[in-house]
Scaffold this active site. Structure first.
Site, PDB file in Angstrom:
ATOM      1  N   LYS A 110      -1.553  -0.368  -9.265  1.00  0.00           N
ATOM      2  CA  LYS A 110      -1.426  -1.254  -8.105  1.00  0.00           C
ATOM      3  C   LYS A 110      -1.878  -2.669  -8.469  1.00  0.00           C
ATOM      4  CE  LYS A 110      -5.997   0.216  -6.557  1.00  0.00           C
ATOM      5  NZ  LYS A 110      -6.707   1.299  -5.871  1.00  0.00           N
ATOM      6  N   TYR A 132     -16.110 -32.798  -8.988  1.00  0.00           N
ATOM      7  CA  TYR A 132     -16.270 -32.951  -7.531  1.00  0.00           C
ATOM      8  C   TYR A 132     -17.712 -32.691  -7.093  1.00  0.00           C
ATOM      9  CZ  TYR A 132     -11.166 -32.583  -6.807  1.00  0.00           C
ATOM     10  OH  TYR A 132      -9.813 -32.773  -6.807  1.00  0.00           O
TER      11      TYR A 132
HETATM   12  C1  LIG Z   1      -7.467   2.150  -6.654  1.00  0.00           C
HETATM   13  C2  LIG Z   1      -7.467   3.609  -6.415  1.00  0.00           C
HETATM   14  C3  LIG Z   1      -7.702   4.519  -7.462  1.00  0.00           C
HETATM   15  C4  LIG Z   1      -8.134   4.088  -8.852  1.00  0.00           C
HETATM   16  O1  LIG Z   1      -9.502   3.736  -8.840  1.00  0.00           O
HETATM   17  P1  LIG Z   1     -10.263   3.330 -10.195  1.00  0.00           P
HETATM   18  O2  LIG Z   1     -11.677   3.176  -9.756  1.00  0.00           O
HETATM   19  O3  LIG Z   1      -9.673   2.067 -10.658  1.00  0.00           O
HETATM   20  O4  LIG Z   1     -10.058   4.442 -11.140  1.00  0.00           O
HETATM   21  C5  LIG Z   1      -7.536   5.873  -7.199  1.00  0.00           C
HETATM   22  N1  LIG Z   1      -7.192   6.297  -5.970  1.00  0.00           N
HETATM   23  C6  LIG Z   1      -6.995   5.465  -4.936  1.00  0.00           C
HETATM   24  C7  LIG Z   1      -6.635   6.007  -3.604  1.00  0.00           C
HETATM   25  C8  LIG Z   1      -7.148   4.088  -5.125  1.00  0.00           C
HETATM   26  O5  LIG Z   1      -6.969   3.270  -4.081  1.00  0.00           O
END
Ligand SMILES: *Cc1c(COP(=O)(O)O)cnc(C)c1O
Length: 370
Positions: A38, A260
């Site tokens: 993702k 800045y």
């Molecule tokens: C993001 C996510 C993961 C992966 O988590 P990590 O800590 O990066 O391994 C797994 N399951 C769900 C539902 C997630 O949202």
């Protein structure tokens, strides 16, 4: 090598990614790996990352949105892609056609599934909220949901999962979540209603909680070689380098203000270099007067406020500073390393946020050797 008009880029090492995948595989044995890609693979570039993981043997991928999943299909990814988050019911036929299972996390979604009129069967994974408190149906709703799903011929109940909120910090709470989940599985098993895929483990759980493996695991951050825990981990290699080059340098006298807001005033004659990277690239402004970078195999301090597109560093006493010196923001140079975790700690966030927020403006280049 790189030849960018603006010399700021991210290098992703796909050989290291593959090795991290095999390390996860070694830990979880015969369980299927559903790799989490993702948010553009946590900022690493989801297309190239997914192609590598598919080739290495990932069973499936997870994205947060249908858009992210479609992008992967369109680039030729063949394995299943599970959407973890919300999908507008009007586009469910698209998901089904592209073999993109979606998550049922709200009982009210059943009404939409009843109305589903796609040409292809739609695969569903149920997300049960056992204690994460984000999305997910409540355990008591499960029997009714599954009974309904089983009356819908064009809906395939393919998986059930839950998400742990403390597999990194509180194993007693994580175990409570697992007990609730196992209880649901027991009930389903009795009625012969278990779906083929049962998955729970994120990266922290893969390291800490064998009990959470079931028949598939969902690693994200570990594949990118970063620690899901509060401490460094052995054996996994970060796959990202975030780099830039000096574009300007000047010697300024004592008493001059930099950037800045004049938050930095030189205390002595100072050699300053300017970098073509800023907070619009996801280089956090909170690192102003706090962060460090690697240049000439040494650490240099960020001085003054980081601006949208440019950042100044103090390179007083560094040899041969001129436009074009390579600067490492995240990664290794000589014997020095700056990790995403180091940056995260400095500004009280987590390594996930540092890498996933590196901007779209920064080109990703992919390398295969070490
Ligand atoms: C993001 C996510 C993961 C992966 O988590 P990590 O800590 O990066 O391994 C797994 N399951 C769900 C539902 C997630 O949202």
């Amino acid at each position: 090598m790189e030849n960018f008009a603006r010399p700021t880029w991210v290098e992703i090492n796909l050989s290291k990614l593959k090795r991290n995948f095999y390390r996860v595989k070694k830990i979880v044995g015969k369980r299927k790996i559903i790799a989490v890609v993702k948010a553009d693979a946590y900022g690493h570039g989801s297309v190239e990352v997914s192609k590598t993981l598919e080739k290495a043997g990932a069973y499936a991928l997870c994205t947060a949105s249908l858009e992210e999943a479609i992008k992967l299909r369109e680039s030729g990814i063949k394995i299943p892609i599970l959407v973890l988050g919300y999908v507008n019911p009007s586009v469910l036929p698209v998901a089904a056609k592209l073999n993109i299972p979606v998550t049922l996390f709200d009982k009210r979604f059943l009404k939409r599934l009843r109305e589903y009129k796609g040409e292809y069967p739609l695969k569903i994974h149920i997300n049960v909220d056992t204690g994460m408190g984000r999305i997910g149906v409540t355990p008591s709703e499960i029997p009714e949901i599954i009974n309904t799903l089983n009356t819908l011929p064009f809906i395939i109940f393919e998986g059930i999962y839950t998400h742990l909120s403390t597999a990194d910090t509180d194993l007693s709470y994580a175990n409570k979540q697992l007990s609730i989940f196992e209880n649901i599985l027991d009930q389903l098993k009795e009625k012969n209603l278990l779906p083929p895929l049962i998955h729970t483990a994120n990266s922290a759980a893969i390291l800490n909680l064998k009990r959470s493996y079931f028949n598939a695991v969902r690693p994200g951050i570990l594949l990118y070689g970063l620690s899901p825990l509060n401490k460094a981990i052995d054996n996994f290699e970060p796959i990202m380098n975030f780099k830039t080059r000096t574009i300007y340098s000047k010697l300024v006298p004592k008493g001059k203000s930099i950037s800045y807001g004049r938050t930095f005033i030189t205390k002595k004659e100072t050699l300053i270099a300017t970098l073509p990277v800023g907070y619009a690239d996801g280089y956090p402004r909170a690192l102003s007067n706090k962060g460090e970078v690697l240049i000439k195999k040494r650490r240099a301090k960020i001085i003054g406020n980081i601006t949208m597109d440019q950042t100044m560093i103090d390179v007083t006493g560094f040899p041969y500073i001129h436009p074009g010196n390579e600067v490492v923001l995240i990664g290794k140079q000589g014997n020095e390393t700056i990790t995403a975790s180091e940056i995260a700690k400095k500004i009280t966030t987590i390594n996930y946020e540092i890498v996933s927020r590196i901007g779209k403006r920064v080109p990703r280049i992919f390398v295969r050797e070490d």
